[in-house]
Enzyme design. Structure first.
Site, mmCIF file in Angstrom:
data_model
loop_
_atom_site.group_PDB
_atom_site.id
_atom_site.type_symbol
_atom_site.label_atom_id
_atom_site.label_comp_id
_atom_site.label_asym_id
_atom_site.label_seq_id
_atom_site.Cartn_x
_atom_site.Cartn_y
_atom_site.Cartn_z
ATOM 1 N N GLY A 13 83.205 -24.664 18.556
ATOM 2 C CA GLY A 13 82.917 -25.696 19.543
ATOM 3 C C GLY A 13 81.741 -26.583 19.197
ATOM 4 O O GLY A 13 81.651 -27.710 19.700
ATOM 5 N N HIS A 28 82.577 -15.224 8.874
ATOM 6 C CA HIS A 28 83.936 -15.527 8.430
ATOM 7 C C HIS A 28 83.945 -16.298 7.113
ATOM 8 O O HIS A 28 84.978 -16.825 6.708
ATOM 9 C CB HIS A 28 84.695 -16.289 9.513
ATOM 10 C CG HIS A 28 84.943 -15.460 10.733
ATOM 11 N ND1 HIS A 28 85.416 -15.987 11.919
ATOM 12 C CD2 HIS A 28 84.779 -14.138 10.967
ATOM 13 C CE1 HIS A 28 85.533 -15.022 12.818
ATOM 14 N NE2 HIS A 28 85.152 -13.897 12.268
ATOM 15 N N CYS A 63 79.294 -9.639 -9.989
ATOM 16 C CA CYS A 63 77.840 -9.526 -9.781
ATOM 17 C C CYS A 63 77.391 -9.985 -8.400
ATOM 18 O O CYS A 63 76.244 -9.755 -8.017
ATOM 19 C CB CYS A 63 77.077 -10.312 -10.851
ATOM 20 S SG CYS A 63 77.167 -12.115 -10.664
ATOM 21 N N CYS A 84 82.032 -16.936 -13.188
ATOM 22 C CA CYS A 84 80.584 -16.886 -13.054
ATOM 23 C C CYS A 84 79.928 -17.445 -14.316
ATOM 24 O O CYS A 84 80.360 -17.158 -15.439
ATOM 25 C CB CYS A 84 80.141 -15.438 -12.817
ATOM 26 S SG CYS A 84 78.365 -15.230 -12.542
ATOM 27 N N CYS A 96 77.788 -11.958 -17.337
ATOM 28 C CA CYS A 96 78.771 -11.575 -16.316
ATOM 29 C C CYS A 96 80.151 -12.162 -16.604
ATOM 30 O O CYS A 96 81.068 -11.462 -17.001
ATOM 31 C CB CYS A 96 78.267 -12.007 -14.938
ATOM 32 S SG CYS A 96 79.403 -11.580 -13.592
ATOM 33 N N SER A 130 84.668 -18.890 21.903
ATOM 34 C CA SER A 130 85.467 -18.234 22.939
ATOM 35 C C SER A 130 85.245 -16.730 22.951
ATOM 36 O O SER A 130 85.726 -16.042 23.854
ATOM 37 C CB SER A 130 86.958 -18.528 22.729
ATOM 38 O OG SER A 130 87.371 -18.025 21.459
ATOM 39 N N LEU A 179 82.792 -24.429 27.181
ATOM 40 C CA LEU A 179 83.539 -25.097 28.241
ATOM 41 C C LEU A 179 84.600 -24.204 28.859
ATOM 42 O O LEU A 179 85.114 -24.505 29.943
ATOM 43 C CB LEU A 179 84.184 -26.377 27.702
ATOM 44 C CG LEU A 179 83.215 -27.496 27.301
ATOM 45 C CD1 LEU A 179 83.976 -28.664 26.690
ATOM 46 C CD2 LEU A 179 82.394 -27.953 28.494
ATOM 47 N N GLN A 180 84.970 -23.117 28.194
ATOM 48 C CA GLN A 180 85.948 -22.183 28.726
ATOM 49 C C GLN A 180 85.266 -20.856 29.049
ATOM 50 O O GLN A 180 84.230 -20.520 28.454
ATOM 51 C CB GLN A 180 87.065 -21.948 27.700
ATOM 52 C CG GLN A 180 87.831 -23.209 27.323
ATOM 53 C CD GLN A 180 88.644 -23.001 26.054
ATOM 54 O OE1 GLN A 180 88.119 -22.627 25.020
ATOM 55 N NE2 GLN A 180 89.946 -23.235 26.147
#
Length: 791
Positions: free
Chosen positions: A46, A125, A136, A161, A166, A205, A230-231
């Protein structure tokens, strides 16, 4: 996913508080934030709707529309969306340390692009502009969306990488439904949610677990929970307050009540231009290569790819300062994120020492960034690399670039003008400046909260009633009222050696020897600042055993931080006078601390070619390439010559050697008959170690009458970074930085501390070091998942 959309019309419906109700609730929130000690914010989709990114479960949200069989169409790509007022308000609150931590479900990358450092946020997320090495754990924050090459649960982007040791696969750093969240961000989010006394939810939410559990944790711990959405949410009934208003509107009102302005967004870029000399273009032809790279502002050693293209025009600056244009620079193949070009050097210009590099840089123009022309003049490093690093600010409203800082990088060092102002000390609170004061810096004390403090000990016979001992706090703001000072008969000397006490480096320092124009001494004293008892300084006389060094001044007493003698100190050199010519020493003693004021001396017999006897030299303990600790002795004085040579004592084998020195070597000064045998000239040389990426010395900063130099320990190469100066001063270690203590005033009667512009490349500031800590547990877990699917 569409199946997660709300189906109940009451959950989809948006509500709005009246103006009066909105003001009342925001006033309550402002009071709570002002009173809080650990304020956290949890953000959802939001807060980005005003930037042009749809939410998920609102009336026009992505999942809501897809559940209705409709398509959600964006006006512009996510990467082109600018931070909102809510984003920038959070940036300013975090900068002022009002906001202690930010937890976000958003993967649009706007929080990081707005200016929130990686150490202050958990992106639960993921981040659609981020890649992470599955081997690494190194992260790369790109200026473009990072897509996996196959539409599967394997997040491999096709890139690798760039760390030489690596080369692991890079993974798109977002989370699919059903996948575990990255462990380190999740752990930090849990810890801050538990610690929070005020938790503000903005634009979420609160339906996706386990991310939505964070605000509930704060509530269970007795904290104040406020939801701005708003909800209604599953936590609305349990929250202390629910504000039904748009996040930008609420944050504008809140910032006014907090009396904190919302800053305009500035896009920050870190660009490096590198010139590499001595490249072979053929059997008889030499060339120069130019590299243009975009760097991670939190980890300048990591190339993240901020440039779409570049063009170069090089001009040679000859010894007579004439400028000659070189042939066209041709682009050649380079590694990911780097633009590389090569120019062949005509024979008639093979001896020039400076290069003007006109560089036209092209960006991805997500925010209408125009191309930028930079024209640095770079001194060439024979068979080496020299770089110029630019900190750039782009102002989207004006569509213009500003250069905020420029740094020169050579031999692993960065030279950058410091923004810190010199600290000038009041005359009555410091000793009278003398040639050889004892100078060191007390460590910060975590238990008592005592700040680092500069210790100046010793005085001349003409003290004019001024103290001979001062302890000056080196906090963010210099407070003369906190300076501790006093006069002690034992400290009416100079030329003593000084080191922090190995058992109490935050409050005690050890002084050895010195002279007072009549005698030299070999006594040990301990200077102590009483933590928690302002205004108290003590001098403790020490009990010693073992083979004590002879009376002397101008020796060095150096702590040994690792190896067999870890926690002990090593004494080298010095001089003594008994009414005639000076006698100089090159002997070695080990000092062991048994208790606070009880010490044991040990005379050490060394093999190898010992350095000539000397005093007023500099000494630093470093680690050799084979891992052994070593005392590195630089310079000194023997009655006729001011040395700038290097001698190394291996502390495992107690063997002296002289390394093969390269580069711009500091020259020695032969005084000859100008100095009587019964007088010592103040050599005034000092050295301090500069730490590398392994938190151990990688360079030595050395300042003497010959100038200021840096010694790279990897290959014992000298580089001069400043010309000789009338005021040599004393180099002191202040945390990760080096300061220069100099005399000030018309008659050099006061002291001042000047921050030096020298640092080692890739070393984060102490306050920002957490931002460079990476966690590869997500990458390892993903690698196990992909391996299981393949087999």
């Amino acid at each position: 996913m569409a199946h997660t959309a709300h189906t109940d019309p009451e959950l989809i419906r948006e509500r709005f508080d009246s103006e009066e109700e909105l003001d009342r609730k925001v006033r309550i929130l402002a009071v709570k934030i002002k009173e809080s000690k650990h304020f956290c914010v949890f953000t959802g989709a939001g807060i980005s709707t005003s930037a042009g990114i749809p939410d998920f479960r609102g009336p026009n949200g992505k999942w809501t529309l897809e559940a209705q069989g409709k398509q959600c169409v964006m006006a512009k790509p996510v990467i082109k969306c600018c931070p909102t007022k809510t984003h920038m308000a959070l940036v300013e609150l975090q900068r002022r340390k009002t906001l202690k931590y930010l937890i976000s479900q958003n993967c649009d990358g706007i929080h990081r692009r707005s200016g929130i450092p990686g150490s202050a946020i958990s992106e639960l997320h993921g981040n659609s502009n981020m890649e992470e090495c599955e081997k690494c754990g190194q992260q790369y924050f790109r200026d473009f969306p990072c897509h996996r090459i196959n539409r599967s649960r394997d997040h491999y982007t096709g890139r690798h990488c760039t760390r030489p040791s690596c080369k692991g696969r890079l993974l798109e750093y977002t989370i699919d439904f059903g996948q575990d969240l990255p462990e380190r961000p999740l752990e930090r989010a849990y810890a801050n949610a538990k610690a929070a006394d005020v938790h503000l939810v903005l634009g979420s939410s609160l339906t996706v677990s386990p991310a939505c559990d964070m605000p509930a944790i704060t509530k269970r711990k007795g904290g104040f929970l406020c939801i701005c959405n708003l909800q209604i949410t599953p936590l609305s009934e349990r929250a202390d307050m629910h504000i039904f208003g748009k996040t930008d509107d609420v944050m504008e009102r809140l910032m006014k009540l907090l009396e904190v302005p919302i800053p305009a967004w500035t896009l920050r870029r870190h660009i490096r231009l590198t010139v590499k000399d001595g490249v072979k273009a053929g059997p008889t032809r030499n060339a120069i290569e130019i590299f243009a790279e975009g760097l991670d502002p939190e980890q300048p050693s990591i190339v993240v790819g901020l440039l779409k293209g570049a063009q170069f025009q090089l001009s040679a600056v000859t010894d007579n300062k004439s400028v000659k244009i070189l042939p066209e620079a041709k682009l050649v193949k380079s590694s990911e994120g780097t633009i590389r070009a090569r120019v062949e050097i005509p024979k008639e210009l093979s001896s020039f020492r400076k290069l003007k590099v006109k560089s036209k840089l092209h960006f991805f123009s997500h925010y209408e960034e125009p191309s930028l022309i930079l024209e640095p003049v770079i001194p060439l490093n024979i068979n080496g690399e020299v770089s110029v690093e630019y900190q750039l600010d782009y102002l989207p409203l004006r569509q213009e670039w500003k250069v905020s800082s420029i740094s020169l990088v050579s031999n692993g060092l960065v030279t950058k003008p410091s923004s810190e102002k010199p600290l000038l000390f009041e005359r009555g609170s410091t000793p009278v400046p003398c040639h050889w004061p004892g100078v060191t810096v007390f460590d910060r004390d975590q238990k008592s909260g005592a700040e680092r403090a500069l210790l100046i000990a010793g005085s001349t016979v003409r003290a004019h009633g001024r103290p001979n001992l001062s302890v000056i706090p080196l906090g963010s703001k210099m407070d003369q009222n906190k300076v501790l000072f006093g006069s002690f008969p034992e400290l009416n000397v100079w030329g003593h050696s000084i080191a922090l006490h190995p058992l109490a480096p935050a409050r005690k320092a050890i002084l050895f020897g010195g002279w007072d124009s009549r005698s030299q001494y070999n006594r040990l004293l301990v200077v102590e600042r009483a933590l928690g008892a302002p205004g108290k300084l003590r001098i403790n006389k020490c009990q010693t055993s073992g083979t004590q060094p002879s009376h002397r001044a101008g020796s060095t007493l150096t702590p040994i931080p690792f190896g067999e003698y870890k926690g002990k100190l090593i004494l080298f050199g010095g001089s003594m006078c008994k009414g005639g010519p000076y006698k100089f020493f090159n002997d070695v003693h080990i000092l062991t601390c048994k208790k606070d004021n009880m010490f044991d001396w040990e005379s050490v017999k060394c093999s190898g070619e010992a350095p000539s006897a000397r005093a007023q030299h500099s000494a630093v303990v470093v680690r050799l390439s084979n891992g052994d600790p070593a005392l590195t002795v630089i310079g000194g004085y023997n009655g006729k010559t001011l040395f700038n040579d290097i001698n190394v004592l291996n502390l495992r084998t107690m063997t002296w050697s002289s390394p093969n020195i390269k580069g711009n070597i500091p020259h020695a000064t032969h005084l000859g008959k100008d100095v009587p045998e019964f007088r010592v000239v103040a050599a005034q040389a000092s050295a301090q170690a500069l730490q590398g990426d392994k938190r151990e010395p990688s360079h030595i900063l050395y300042r003497s009458r010959a100038g200021t130099f840096v010694l790279r320990l990897e290959d014992w190469r000298w580089q001069q970074v400043a010309k000789k100066s009338e005021e040599v001063g004393h180099l002191v270690k202040v945390g990760e930085r080096i300061g220069l203590l100099v005399t000030t005033g018309d008659k050099a009667q006061n002291y001042g501390l000047i921050p030096t512009p020298i640092a080692v490349c890739g070393i984060a500031d102490e306050n920002d070091r957490r931002s460079s800590q990476r966690d590869n547990r997500y990458g390892q877990a993903h690698a196990r998942y992909c391996s299981a699917r393949r087999h």
